[in-house]
Motif scaffolding. Structure first.
Motif, short mmCIF file in Angstrom:
data_model
loop_
_atom_site.label_atom_id
_atom_site.label_comp_id
_atom_site.label_asym_id
_atom_site.label_seq_id
_atom_site.Cartn_x
_atom_site.Cartn_y
_atom_site.Cartn_z
N PRO A 115 28.95 46.47 38.05
CA PRO A 115 27.66 46.31 38.72
C PRO A 115 26.67 45.57 37.84
N LEU A 116 25.89 44.65 38.44
CA LEU A 116 24.92 43.85 37.68
C LEU A 116 23.53 43.86 38.30
N GLY A 117 23.30 44.70 39.27
CA GLY A 117 22.02 44.69 39.98
C GLY A 117 20.82 44.95 39.10
N ASP A 118 21.02 45.68 37.99
CA ASP A 118 19.89 45.99 37.12
C ASP A 118 19.48 44.80 36.26
N LEU A 119 20.24 43.69 36.30
CA LEU A 119 19.92 42.53 35.47
C LEU A 119 18.94 41.58 36.14
N TRP A 120 18.69 41.75 37.45
CA TRP A 120 17.77 40.82 38.12
C TRP A 120 16.99 41.52 39.23
N ASN A 121 15.72 41.15 39.28
CA ASN A 121 14.80 41.68 40.29
C ASN A 121 14.83 40.74 41.50
N ALA A 133 26.30 42.97 47.54
CA ALA A 133 26.33 44.42 47.33
C ALA A 133 27.36 45.08 48.24
N VAL A 134 27.94 46.17 47.73
CA VAL A 134 28.85 47.00 48.51
C VAL A 134 28.47 48.45 48.25
N ASP A 135 28.16 49.16 49.32
CA ASP A 135 27.78 50.57 49.20
C ASP A 135 26.67 50.79 48.17
N GLY A 136 25.70 49.87 48.15
CA GLY A 136 24.54 50.02 47.29
C GLY A 136 24.70 49.49 45.88
N GLU A 137 25.91 49.09 45.49
CA GLU A 137 26.14 48.52 44.16
C GLU A 137 26.14 46.99 44.25
N VAL A 138 25.41 46.36 43.33
CA VAL A 138 25.28 44.90 43.31
C VAL A 138 26.22 44.35 42.24
N TYR A 139 27.11 43.45 42.63
CA TYR A 139 28.20 43.05 41.75
C TYR A 139 28.10 41.63 41.19
N ALA A 140 26.95 41.00 41.30
CA ALA A 140 26.82 39.65 40.76
C ALA A 140 25.34 39.34 40.52
N MET A 298 19.74 23.21 56.58
CA MET A 298 20.40 22.71 55.38
C MET A 298 21.24 23.85 54.79
N VAL A 299 22.45 23.52 54.37
CA VAL A 299 23.31 24.52 53.75
C VAL A 299 22.90 24.74 52.31
N SER A 300 22.91 25.99 51.90
CA SER A 300 22.62 26.35 50.52
C SER A 300 23.67 27.34 50.05
N SER A 301 24.12 27.17 48.82
CA SER A 301 25.06 28.13 48.23
C SER A 301 24.63 28.42 46.80
N ILE A 302 24.97 29.59 46.33
CA ILE A 302 24.56 30.04 45.00
C ILE A 302 25.79 30.27 44.13
N ASN A 303 25.67 29.95 42.86
CA ASN A 303 26.72 30.24 41.88
C ASN A 303 26.46 31.64 41.33
N TRP A 304 27.41 32.52 41.58
CA TRP A 304 27.24 33.93 41.21
C TRP A 304 27.98 34.26 39.92
N PHE A 305 27.28 34.87 38.98
CA PHE A 305 27.88 35.31 37.73
C PHE A 305 28.37 36.75 37.88
N THR A 306 29.62 36.96 37.53
CA THR A 306 30.22 38.30 37.62
C THR A 306 30.85 38.67 36.27
N VAL A 307 31.00 39.98 36.06
CA VAL A 307 31.65 40.50 34.86
C VAL A 307 32.82 41.36 35.31
N PRO A 308 34.06 40.94 35.02
CA PRO A 308 35.22 41.73 35.41
C PRO A 308 35.20 43.13 34.80
N ALA A 309 35.69 44.09 35.55
CA ALA A 309 35.74 45.47 35.07
C ALA A 309 36.73 45.63 33.92
N TYR A 310 37.57 44.61 33.69
CA TYR A 310 38.64 44.73 32.71
C TYR A 310 38.31 44.10 31.36
N THR A 311 37.11 43.57 31.21
CA THR A 311 36.73 43.00 29.92
C THR A 311 36.49 44.09 28.89
N GLU A 312 36.75 43.77 27.63
CA GLU A 312 36.46 44.70 26.54
C GLU A 312 35.08 44.44 25.95
#
Length: 416
Positions: A115-121, A133-140, A298-312
């Motif tokens: 989850p990364l929702g706390d990184l951006w307002n 978001a899925v079930d209240g958790e923000v993943y990017a 006009m079409v708009s798309s965003i580049n989403w940054f994610t952090v895999p759950a498997y990173t150390e």
């Protein structure tokens, strides 16, 4: 709809949009950095865009003290490899950039992402938490925003041949006929390819120019419309007519196609806001664009940054993402050109090219809609690209089986 001609401020308009495409895997998976101060990032940016992103990386390294390595992947690898890695419990990189919010939600629901929702307002960005978001958790977390406004051209070429931007579709057809008759022009319209996605962008423009096209696009994404809708059929028939007139060029890699565009061999190129920054564009001041006549969106798309759950290196990856998506991080690329920030706190003064400033101002005045295939993801996206490549290869084929096939995959995708 009655709201079509209403104007909104930048935040109100942009918040309705979402992001673009997918992710990677397999090849050389890093499995997460072992040191907390060294992380890896992977995305689809190559060549000039890679250089621009590395400038952001340099800024972030200086601000955070992190060491960040970057490995670009092509779109197909990005779309397929990551899923395989995640299913095996492997992080392809510590940070993975997904241009598809549909894929973000699927990966989040499957437990593959942190989850990364706390990184951006969300009040400070041009999109909402709910988009990823899925079930209240923000993943990017949102980074740059790609706008896909219409056909780019060189004003010098238009001046030389006494050409004008079309104000309706008939004038557009007349413009194509005029350009087609100019010596050394291969074809009026450039056909860019990168596994099929640039073809999808121009196809979406023809969908958007139909009656209530912006709402049609949203309804297709939500599963509230069928791909056999007569407006979609009309869009494909219009594209087919242009093909049969010989107005589309040979299919080439989208980056290589910029070279033919700049040489005025394919003078009109339906492309995105990244265009002024491409290396083949020798003078960005000699660029302009016009929307496909009939479109009010006009079409708009965003580049989403994610952090895999498997990173150390979760903490370091989160710190890097927070710095990259910050106003200061996004401003670095904005100042280099061809970049539209998702942060609402990046000053308009950061745009050094008038065309970029003009583009963002026009985006405030029209409907912005999500990218169709990026929002839906696979299996629709892969089938959409495949069918378009088939149409470009055989433009005289019947379009009805195309839309019927795509409708079946659309319903399956929405159902999933």
């Amino acid at each position: 709809m009655g709201e079509t001609n209403m104007q909104f401020d930048r935040r109100e308009v942009l918040r309705t949009t979402a992001g673009g495409a997918a992710v990677l895997i397999g090849l050389g998976s890093v499995g997460g950095a072992s040191a907390q101060d060294s992380i890896s990032v992977t995305a689809v940016w190559t060549d000039d865009e890679e250089a621009d992103f590395l400038a952001v990386v340099d800024h972030v390294e200086e601000e955070t003290g992190l060491e960040i390595s970057y490995e670009p992947r092509d779109t197909e690898t990005l779309l397929t490899s990551t899923l395989m890695d995640y299913e095996a419990g492997v992080a392809t990189a510590d940070v993975v950039v997904l241009p598809t919010e549909g894929r973000v939600r699927r990966d989040g629901a499957a437990g593959h992402l942190e989850p990364l929702g706390d990184l951006w307002n969300e009040d400070e960005y041009s999109t909402d938490h709910d988009t990823v978001a899925v079930d209240g958790e923000v993943y990017a977390a949102p980074f740059g925003m790609d706008l896909k406004p219409g056909f780019w051209y060189r004003p010098s070429f238009f001046d030389e041949h006494d050409l004008e931007e079309p104000d309706d579709y008939d004038a557009f057809l007349e413009l194509l006929a005029e350009i087609d008759g100019i010596e050394d022009v291969e074809a009026p319209l450039a056909s860019g390819n990168g596994d099929g996605w640039p073809l999808s962008d121009v196809t979406e423009a023809f969908i958007l120019r139909q009656d209530d096209g912006h709402q049609l696009q949203r309804d297709l994404i939500e599963g509230d419309a069928e791909f056999t809708d007569e407006r979609v059929v009309t869009a494909f028939e219009e594209l087919q007519e242009l093909h049969l007139e010989g107005y589309f060029s040979e299919l080439r890699d989208f980056g290589i196609q910029y070279e033919f565009f700049w040489a005025n061999e394919t003078p009109l190129y339906f492309m995105g806001s990244w265009t002024p920054a491409f290396g083949a564009i020798e003078d960005p001041e000699d660029l302009d664009y016009f929307m496909l006549p009939g479109t009010e969106a006009m079409v708009s798309s965003i580049n989403w940054f994610t952090v895999p759950a498997y990173t150390e290196s979760t903490d370091a990856a989160r710190e890097a993402v927070e710095s990259i998506i910050s106003p200061d991080g996004q401003q670095v690329w904005t100042e280099r050109g061809g970049f539209v920030p998702s942060s609402l706190e990046v000053s308009e003064d950061a745009y050094e090219l008038d065309i970029m400033r003009d583009l963002t101002e026009q985006a405030d005045e029209v409907e912005l809609v999500p990218d169709l295939d990026d929002a839906l993801g696979d299996p629709f996206q892969a089938e959409f690209w495949s069918q378009l490549l088939g149409l470009w290869a055989e433009p005289d084929r019947d379009v009805q089986p195309i839309v019927e096939s795509l409708d079946g995959v659309l319903q399956d995708t929405v159902g999933e």
